[in-house]
Design a protein around this motif. Structure first.
Motif, mmCIF file in Angstrom:
data_model
loop_
_atom_site.group_PDB
_atom_site.id
_atom_site.type_symbol
_atom_site.label_atom_id
_atom_site.label_comp_id
_atom_site.label_asym_id
_atom_site.label_seq_id
_atom_site.Cartn_x
_atom_site.Cartn_y
_atom_site.Cartn_z
ATOM 1 N N MET A 1 0.824 -1.207 0.000
ATOM 2 C CA MET A 1 0.000 0.000 0.000
ATOM 3 C C MET A 1 0.861 1.261 0.000
ATOM 4 O O MET A 1 0.620 2.213 -0.716
ATOM 5 N N PHE A 2 1.922 1.256 0.865
ATOM 6 C CA PHE A 2 2.728 2.461 0.990
ATOM 7 C C PHE A 2 3.477 2.781 -0.305
ATOM 8 O O PHE A 2 3.672 3.938 -0.646
ATOM 9 N N ARG A 3 3.888 1.737 -1.040
ATOM 10 C CA ARG A 3 4.652 1.986 -2.261
ATOM 11 C C ARG A 3 3.809 2.686 -3.313
ATOM 12 O O ARG A 3 4.315 3.456 -4.116
ATOM 13 N N LYS A 4 2.501 2.445 -3.293
ATOM 14 C CA LYS A 4 1.620 3.103 -4.249
ATOM 15 C C LYS A 4 1.588 4.599 -4.017
ATOM 16 O O LYS A 4 1.432 5.389 -4.943
ATOM 17 N N ILE A 5 1.746 5.006 -2.757
ATOM 18 C CA ILE A 5 1.692 6.431 -2.417
ATOM 19 C C ILE A 5 2.847 7.180 -3.068
ATOM 20 O O ILE A 5 2.726 8.326 -3.476
ATOM 21 N N PHE A 6 4.020 6.513 -3.186
ATOM 22 C CA PHE A 6 5.223 7.204 -3.631
ATOM 23 C C PHE A 6 5.672 6.812 -5.032
ATOM 24 O O PHE A 6 6.767 7.133 -5.448
ATOM 25 N N LYS A 7 4.800 6.098 -5.787
ATOM 26 C CA LYS A 7 5.229 5.597 -7.093
ATOM 27 C C LYS A 7 5.500 6.723 -8.088
ATOM 28 O O LYS A 7 6.184 6.531 -9.081
ATOM 29 N N HIS A 8 4.968 7.943 -7.796
ATOM 30 C CA HIS A 8 5.120 9.061 -8.729
ATOM 31 C C HIS A 8 6.376 9.869 -8.481
ATOM 32 O O HIS A 8 6.656 10.812 -9.204
ATOM 33 N N VAL A 9 7.167 9.506 -7.478
ATOM 34 C CA VAL A 9 8.241 10.377 -7.009
ATOM 35 C C VAL A 9 9.236 10.734 -8.098
ATOM 36 O O VAL A 9 9.666 11.873 -8.216
ATOM 37 N N LYS A 10 9.600 9.767 -8.963
ATOM 38 C CA LYS A 10 10.630 10.027 -9.974
ATOM 39 C C LYS A 10 10.042 10.457 -11.307
ATOM 40 O O LYS A 10 10.733 10.503 -12.306
ATOM 41 N N LYS A 11 8.775 10.802 -11.340
ATOM 42 C CA LYS A 11 8.122 11.111 -12.605
ATOM 43 C C LYS A 11 7.746 12.582 -12.727
ATOM 44 O O LYS A 11 6.860 12.937 -13.473
ATOM 45 N N LEU A 12 8.404 13.436 -11.953
ATOM 46 C CA LEU A 12 8.101 14.859 -12.042
ATOM 47 C C LEU A 12 8.577 15.393 -13.392
ATOM 48 O O LEU A 12 9.711 15.132 -13.803
ATOM 49 N N PRO A 13 7.746 16.159 -14.108
ATOM 50 C CA PRO A 13 8.084 16.602 -15.466
ATOM 51 C C PRO A 13 8.999 17.819 -15.483
ATOM 52 O O PRO A 13 8.645 18.876 -15.974
ATOM 53 N N PHE A 14 10.179 17.680 -14.905
ATOM 54 C CA PHE A 14 11.118 18.800 -14.891
ATOM 55 C C PHE A 14 12.363 18.401 -15.668
ATOM 56 O O PHE A 14 12.856 17.282 -15.579
ATOM 57 N N SER A 15 12.892 19.349 -16.422
ATOM 58 C CA SER A 15 14.009 19.051 -17.306
ATOM 59 C C SER A 15 15.291 19.675 -16.767
ATOM 60 O O SER A 15 15.418 19.945 -15.594
ATOM 61 N N THR A 16 16.234 19.939 -17.651
ATOM 62 C CA THR A 16 17.510 20.514 -17.252
ATOM 63 C C THR A 16 17.310 21.883 -16.606
ATOM 64 O O THR A 16 16.565 22.710 -17.120
ATOM 65 N N PRO A 17 17.946 22.124 -15.445
ATOM 66 C CA PRO A 17 17.730 23.389 -14.743
ATOM 67 C C PRO A 17 18.083 24.602 -15.591
ATOM 68 O O PRO A 17 19.074 24.629 -16.297
ATOM 69 N N LYS A 18 17.251 25.614 -15.514
ATOM 70 C CA LYS A 18 17.503 26.878 -16.186
ATOM 71 C C LYS A 18 17.218 27.982 -15.187
ATOM 72 O O LYS A 18 16.134 28.045 -14.622
ATOM 73 N N ARG A 19 18.180 28.856 -14.914
ATOM 74 C CA ARG A 19 18.061 29.821 -13.837
ATOM 75 C C ARG A 19 17.373 31.104 -14.295
ATOM 76 O O ARG A 19 17.683 31.667 -15.330
ATOM 77 N N TYR A 20 16.373 31.539 -13.524
ATOM 78 C CA TYR A 20 15.743 32.836 -13.679
ATOM 79 C C TYR A 20 15.958 33.587 -12.372
ATOM 80 O O TYR A 20 16.244 32.990 -11.338
ATOM 81 N N VAL A 21 15.806 34.878 -12.406
ATOM 82 C CA VAL A 21 16.018 35.671 -11.200
ATOM 83 C C VAL A 21 14.682 35.884 -10.502
ATOM 84 O O VAL A 21 13.855 36.677 -10.947
ATOM 85 N N HIS A 22 14.477 35.149 -9.445
ATOM 86 C CA HIS A 22 13.283 35.326 -8.624
ATOM 87 C C HIS A 22 13.574 36.411 -7.594
ATOM 88 O O HIS A 22 14.581 36.371 -6.889
#
Length: 528
Positions: free
Chosen positions: A1-22
């Motif tokens: 059950m617990f593994r289902k909660i975290f199955k999405h952890v490595k699937k975040l749709p983020f690519s190579t970092p690009k820096r903006y000035v926040h």
């Protein structure tokens, strides 16, 4: 059950970092150098500092909308950030109680809701004489980040009552707790699907039982999920085994993920493992005490503990089970020499691991230069100011931040919440079936070998025996907590490496949490 909660952890749709000035807002810019910044501003500063790293990545992630212009993507991100960095609501309530002396006293309480990207919200209730609006607001921010960091689907909240609980009788505390509960319920501030409180400083299972009872007898008498109004309840009233020690256990599991990593220990010049590592604990309450009971069997030595009323010290290492007697009775530990006085402050004594487990802002620019440790595990909420954090990074001291180290409690609170809304204990329906399945698998293998004229007896080894017997609620909770902390720490490590943050684990943890909060907000189809 617990593994289902975290199955999405490595699937975040983020690519190579690009820096903006926040842009860091004006009202928190001075926090970086302030000696004693407001707590809420301190947490907001850490959040905005992480957004300087994360904002470009958030904008890049919106390229999944190919028809959007670059300007629209930037605007979308900035609008979501506005919601992420604002308090949704905060309430201050005042109510009278009748003291045992026959006099009335006016009590002040608070409840803050930070981020409504997920419901219900989650946050403790603390009873302390210094509770104020700023502290509650800052802790609500931390709860949002903490839940996101360990992949628990709650928003963030926090509450408190401005009293010194030691100055009130049990009867008076019950009156305060029940009246505070009613005042929040009248305003629809808490509820099983709205905001679920938990224990914090100055509160315990007892207060949570009072809150649950008050709800069930008033507003929640028709609510089938009324038991889920709070977590951290006694087991016999819908609580879960393992909740009391959860925060200390989570702190240990979090430390383990870094102390057992050669990559991270090489970074600060320590050998891997807890063996022969000296530990100092600042604050020997629920978190510090239970953390010790896990750290010592792992091989570490507790060489110093600082309490509000002084410190104790033993060069040969201190047994936390004997320390429990000290904590309860405030007396010299049986079997150990009388406590030696430190020359100077305890936090400045040499050690390998320092665990601040008491209150916020105990590590400041004043003592950050003289602290002699390699690792700091923040068992408390916000124990390090931004000015101190910068000094510690420059000195190559590895600070494992509060939003992961202190998150064991909310993780197990989630398990308790699931137990309450599912109306069944973990392991109750599957315990014997799981054991029988493993037994029959072993027997099947043995019979198959006999059919091939191989006459051997197959017996489970110790690890498999442990798995077969690990089916009680406490075992399942401990296993689930381990998975939560391993998953969170893995994500933080990967984030630190990906953004080249070196030993700045705080920013890495905040970025890891921000990415998930952003996805939740942006995916709700908000009209921005």
């Amino acid at each position: 059950m617990f593994r289902k909660i975290f199955k999405h952890v490595k699937k975040l749709p983020f690519s190579t970092p690009k820096r903006y000035v926040h842009e860091i807002p004006e009202h928190v810019k001075d926090v970086e150098t302030a000696g004693n910044p407001p707590f809420s501003a301190m947490v907001q500063y850490y959040l905005h500092r992480a957004l300087q790293v994360a904002e470009g990545d958030l904008i890049e992630s919106l390229k999944r909308h190919p028809r959007w212009s670059e300007e629209k993507r930037k605007k979308r991100v900035k609008d979501v950030i506005k919601m992420m960095t604002s308090i949704a609501n905060i309430i201050e309530i005042n109510f009278p109680i009748l003291r045992n002396s026959g006099e009335y006293e006016l009590i002040t309480g608070y409840r803050a809701h930070h981020c409504l990207h997920k419901l219900p919200l989650k946050g403790g209730i603390r009873f302390a004489s210094d509770v104020d609006r700023d502290e509650v607001q800052g802790l609500a921010y931390l709860m949002t980040l903490k839940c996101a960091c360990v992949n628990v689907p709650f928003g963030g909240s926090k509450g408190g009552v401005r009293i010194d609980p030691k100055k009130y009788s049990s009867k008076e505390l019950q009156s305060i707790t029940r009246r505070y509960t009613i005042e929040l319920l009248k305003r629809n501030i808490i509820g099983p699907g709205i905001d679920v409180p938990a224990p914090d400083m100055g509160t315990s299972q007892r207060e949570m039982a009072w809150i649950a009872d008050e709800y069930m007898k008033t507003f929640g008498y028709k609510d089938i999920n009324s038991m889920a109004i709070v977590t951290g309840k006694p087991v016999f009233q819908g609580g879960i085994r393992g909740r009391i020690e959860a925060t200390g256990h989570g702190l240990f599991k979090c430390l383990e993920q870094f102390v057992e990593s050669k990559e991270w220990m090489d970074l600060i010049g320590l050998k891997t493992g807890f063996a022969d590592k000296n530990v100092i604990v600042q604050g020997f309450g629920n978190v510090g005490q239970h953390a010790c009971t896990y750290i010592v069997p792992a091989g570490a030595k507790i060489i110093g503990i600082k309490e509000i009323d002084g410190s104790i010290f033993n060069k040969d290492g201190i047994d936390p089970f004997d320390l429990q007697d000290y904590y309860t009775h405030k007396k010299t530990i049986v079997g150990y020499p009388k406590a030696e006085a430190f020359q100077g402050e305890l936090l400045e004594e040499p050690c390998d691991i320092l665990l601040p487990c008491a209150k916020e802002k105990v590590i400041t620019a004043e003592n950050a230069c003289t602290i002699q440790t390699k690792i700091i595990g923040e068992g408390a909420n916000g124990p390090t100011t931004p000015a101190a954090d910068k000094i510690l990074q420059e000195r190559n001291i590895l600070v494992i931040p509060d939003i992961v180290c202190n998150a064991g409690g909310v993780a197990v609170s989630y398990f308790e919440y699931l137990k309450n809304i599912n109306h069944v204990s973990f392991g109750k329906l599957t315990k014997h079936r799981d054991k029988e399945v493993i037994t029959h698998i072993l027997k099947s293998i043995q019979d198959s070998l006999k059919g091939a004229n191989i006459d051997v007896e197959i017996n489970p080894h110790d690890d498999l025996n442990y798995i077969m017997e690990c089916s009680t609620e406490a075992d399942i909770v401990a296993s689930g907590l381990s998975l939560v902390m391993e998953s969170a720490c893995r994500g933080i490590k990967e984030t630190a490496n990906r953004f080249a943050l070196c030993n700045d684990l705080r920013t890495a943890a905040y970025v890891w949490a921000i990415q998930k909060i952003f996805l939740s907000f942006e995916g709700q189809g908000l009209s921005l």
